[in-house]
Scaffold this motif. Structure first.
Motif, short mmCIF file in Angstrom:
data_model
loop_
_atom_site.label_atom_id
_atom_site.label_comp_id
_atom_site.label_asym_id
_atom_site.label_seq_id
_atom_site.Cartn_x
_atom_site.Cartn_y
_atom_site.Cartn_z
N GLY A 152 0.76 -1.24 0.00
CA GLY A 152 0.00 0.00 0.00
C GLY A 152 0.79 1.29 0.00
O GLY A 152 0.21 2.36 0.16
N ALA A 153 2.10 1.23 -0.16
CA ALA A 153 2.91 2.45 -0.15
C ALA A 153 2.72 3.21 -1.47
O ALA A 153 2.12 2.70 -2.42
CB ALA A 153 4.38 2.10 0.05
N SER A 154 3.23 4.42 -1.51
CA SER A 154 3.16 5.23 -2.72
C SER A 154 4.50 5.94 -2.91
O SER A 154 5.34 5.94 -2.01
CB SER A 154 2.03 6.26 -2.59
N VAL A 158 6.34 5.86 2.39
CA VAL A 158 6.48 4.42 2.64
C VAL A 158 6.46 4.11 4.13
O VAL A 158 6.93 3.06 4.57
CB VAL A 158 7.77 3.86 1.99
N ALA A 159 5.90 5.02 4.93
CA ALA A 159 5.85 4.83 6.38
C ALA A 159 4.80 3.79 6.75
O ALA A 159 3.91 3.47 5.98
CB ALA A 159 5.54 6.16 7.07
N THR A 160 4.91 3.26 7.97
CA THR A 160 3.95 2.29 8.48
C THR A 160 3.25 2.84 9.71
O THR A 160 3.78 3.69 10.42
CB THR A 160 4.63 0.96 8.84
N HIS A 161 2.06 2.32 9.96
CA HIS A 161 1.31 2.72 11.16
C HIS A 161 1.81 1.94 12.36
O HIS A 161 2.01 0.73 12.27
CB HIS A 161 -0.18 2.49 10.95
N PRO A 162 2.01 2.58 13.51
CA PRO A 162 2.68 1.92 14.63
C PRO A 162 1.78 1.17 15.61
O PRO A 162 2.28 0.44 16.46
CB PRO A 162 3.36 3.08 15.35
N SER A 163 0.45 1.34 15.54
CA SER A 163 -0.42 0.80 16.58
C SER A 163 -0.52 -0.72 16.53
O SER A 163 -0.81 -1.30 15.48
CB SER A 163 -1.82 1.41 16.46
N PRO A 188 -15.97 1.57 10.88
CA PRO A 188 -15.19 0.36 11.13
C PRO A 188 -13.70 0.70 11.27
O PRO A 188 -13.18 1.53 10.51
CB PRO A 188 -15.45 -0.49 9.88
N VAL A 189 -13.04 0.08 12.23
CA VAL A 189 -11.61 0.34 12.40
C VAL A 189 -10.85 0.04 11.11
O VAL A 189 -9.87 0.72 10.77
CB VAL A 189 -11.05 -0.48 13.57
N ALA A 190 -11.32 -0.95 10.37
CA ALA A 190 -10.66 -1.31 9.11
C ALA A 190 -10.70 -0.17 8.09
O ALA A 190 -9.90 -0.15 7.15
CB ALA A 190 -11.31 -2.56 8.52
N ARG A 191 -11.63 0.78 8.25
CA ARG A 191 -11.73 1.89 7.32
C ARG A 191 -11.29 3.21 7.93
O ARG A 191 -11.37 4.26 7.28
CB ARG A 191 -13.18 2.02 6.82
N LEU A 192 -10.83 3.18 9.19
CA LEU A 192 -10.44 4.43 9.86
C LEU A 192 -9.18 5.03 9.25
O LEU A 192 -9.12 6.23 8.97
CB LEU A 192 -10.22 4.16 11.35
N HIS A 193 -8.17 4.20 9.06
CA HIS A 193 -6.90 4.69 8.52
C HIS A 193 -6.91 4.57 7.00
O HIS A 193 -7.62 3.75 6.44
CB HIS A 193 -5.74 3.88 9.12
N ARG A 194 -6.09 5.37 6.35
CA ARG A 194 -6.07 5.38 4.89
C ARG A 194 -4.64 5.15 4.38
O ARG A 194 -3.67 5.39 5.10
CB ARG A 194 -6.61 6.71 4.35
N LEU A 195 -4.55 4.67 3.15
CA LEU A 195 -3.25 4.53 2.51
C LEU A 195 -2.76 5.90 2.06
O LEU A 195 -3.55 6.83 1.86
CB LEU A 195 -3.36 3.57 1.32
N PRO A 196 -1.44 6.08 1.87
CA PRO A 196 -0.90 7.43 1.65
C PRO A 196 -1.29 8.07 0.33
O PRO A 196 -1.61 9.26 0.30
CB PRO A 196 0.62 7.21 1.74
N GLY A 197 -1.28 7.29 -0.75
CA GLY A 197 -1.59 7.88 -2.06
C GLY A 197 -0.77 9.14 -2.29
O GLY A 197 0.44 9.17 -2.04
N GLU A 198 -1.43 10.19 -2.76
CA GLU A 198 -0.76 11.47 -3.00
C GLU A 198 -0.95 12.44 -1.85
O GLU A 198 -0.54 13.60 -1.95
CB GLU A 198 -1.28 12.09 -4.30
N ALA A 199 -1.56 11.98 -0.76
CA ALA A 199 -1.79 12.86 0.40
C ALA A 199 -1.43 12.14 1.69
O ALA A 199 -2.28 11.88 2.54
CB ALA A 199 -3.25 13.31 0.42
N PRO A 200 -0.16 11.81 1.89
CA PRO A 200 0.23 11.05 3.08
C PRO A 200 0.09 11.82 4.38
O PRO A 200 0.17 11.23 5.46
CB PRO A 200 1.70 10.70 2.80
N GLU A 201 -0.13 13.15 4.29
CA GLU A 201 -0.29 13.94 5.51
C GLU A 201 -1.60 13.62 6.22
O GLU A 201 -1.78 13.96 7.39
CB GLU A 201 -0.22 15.44 5.19
#
Length: 270
Positions: A152-154, A158-163, A188-201
């Motif tokens: 899922g990186a872009s 290429v960072a990862t979520h730490p939780s 849903p927690v599965a939809r809470l976080h998003r992949l970086p795409g062009e807006a990783p902020e």
């Protein structure tokens, strides 16, 4: 650390409204991630909205047999709660594998889900980082790669979520209860976080001012047999190189009736 205003709200909706009206506002609960970033200069909020006094610090049984964990419940308390340990041991194991005992005593359920990446370049102001400063570039692409995303990186991040907790909650089909200035909704927690795409902020699908008030876990008999495994560089206070929350439910004939697998340490989200 930059100067900032400090406010307290009377309820969750008031806290959400206060933050929404101030573009540079941030919620303050345990502060274990936010204060670190403020000290490093990575975060410089104009206002801190203190939510520690709001009544979101209970673990409650839901009528259908699930659990509701308040956003202010400390990680150590959630991990040790009898209902969590017996019905959702995978969540207890995930919580106990994170940080240190001292930090788990301060860190909260909501804050754990919203902690930002621990990528070394994100935390180093001397290096470009699109997550910290959009459009500046990603130093990690040609840098230290041991903790980079596998999925899922872009080209921008290429960072990862730490939780660790988020991985277990994803496998458990948990939902976050979110309050804005006007209403409450569930994601849903599965939809809470998003992949970086062009807006990783943007780490999550939440809007500025949205406040997580609780996490709700559905009744799931197979969860009592789920387990969490984390591979890391040292036994304590280390983020996952890879982790997994897994559960299998067998039918009476021995075939697999249901299976859950969530991975951590490999992407921008569980």
């Amino acid at each position: 650390m930059n100067p900032f205003d400090y406010r307290r709200a009377d309820d969750a909706a008031g806290a959400a409204a206060l933050a929404a009206d101030t573009p540079g506002a941030a919620f303050l609960a345990g502060g274990t991630n936010l204060l670190d970033r403020m000290k490093l200069g990575v975060a410089a909020p104009d206002m801190l909205v203190d939510i520690t006094h709001l009544p979101m610090d209970e673990v409650e049984e839901l009528p259908e047999g699930g659990l509701r964990i308040g956003a202010n419940v400390r990680n150590s308390d959630a991990a040790a709660h009898p209902l969590v340990r017996t019905r959702y041991p995978v969540l207890s194991q995930a919580l106990l594998s994170g940080a240190s005992g001292q930090l788990r005593n301060a860190a909260t359920t909501g804050g754990n889900l919203l902690q930002r990446t621990r990528c070394v370049y994100f935390q180093d102001l001397s290096t470009p980082c699109n997550k910290r400063e959009p459009g500046s570039g990603c130093s990690a692409l040609q840098g230290y790669q041991r903790y980079h995303a596998v999925f899922g990186a872009s080209p921008d991040c290429v960072a990862t979520h730490p939780s660790d907790m988020a991985v277990a909650l994803t496998a458990l089909d948990a939902q976050v209860v979110v309050q804005d200035a006007a209403a409450e909704r569930r994601i849903p927690v599965a939809r809470l976080h998003r992949l970086p795409g062009e807006a990783p902020e943007h780490d999550t699908v939440l809007s500025h001012g949205d406040l997580i008030t609780a996490v709700e876990l559905p009744a799931m008999p197979m969860a009592a047999h789920a387990r969490y495994r984390k591979i890391r560089d040292r036994a304590s206070f280390a983020f996952a190189l890879v982790s997994a929350a897994a559960a299998v439910q067998l039918a009476e004939d021995g075939t697999v009736a249901d299976a859950r697998l969530a991975l951590g340490g490999v992407a921008h989200k569980p």
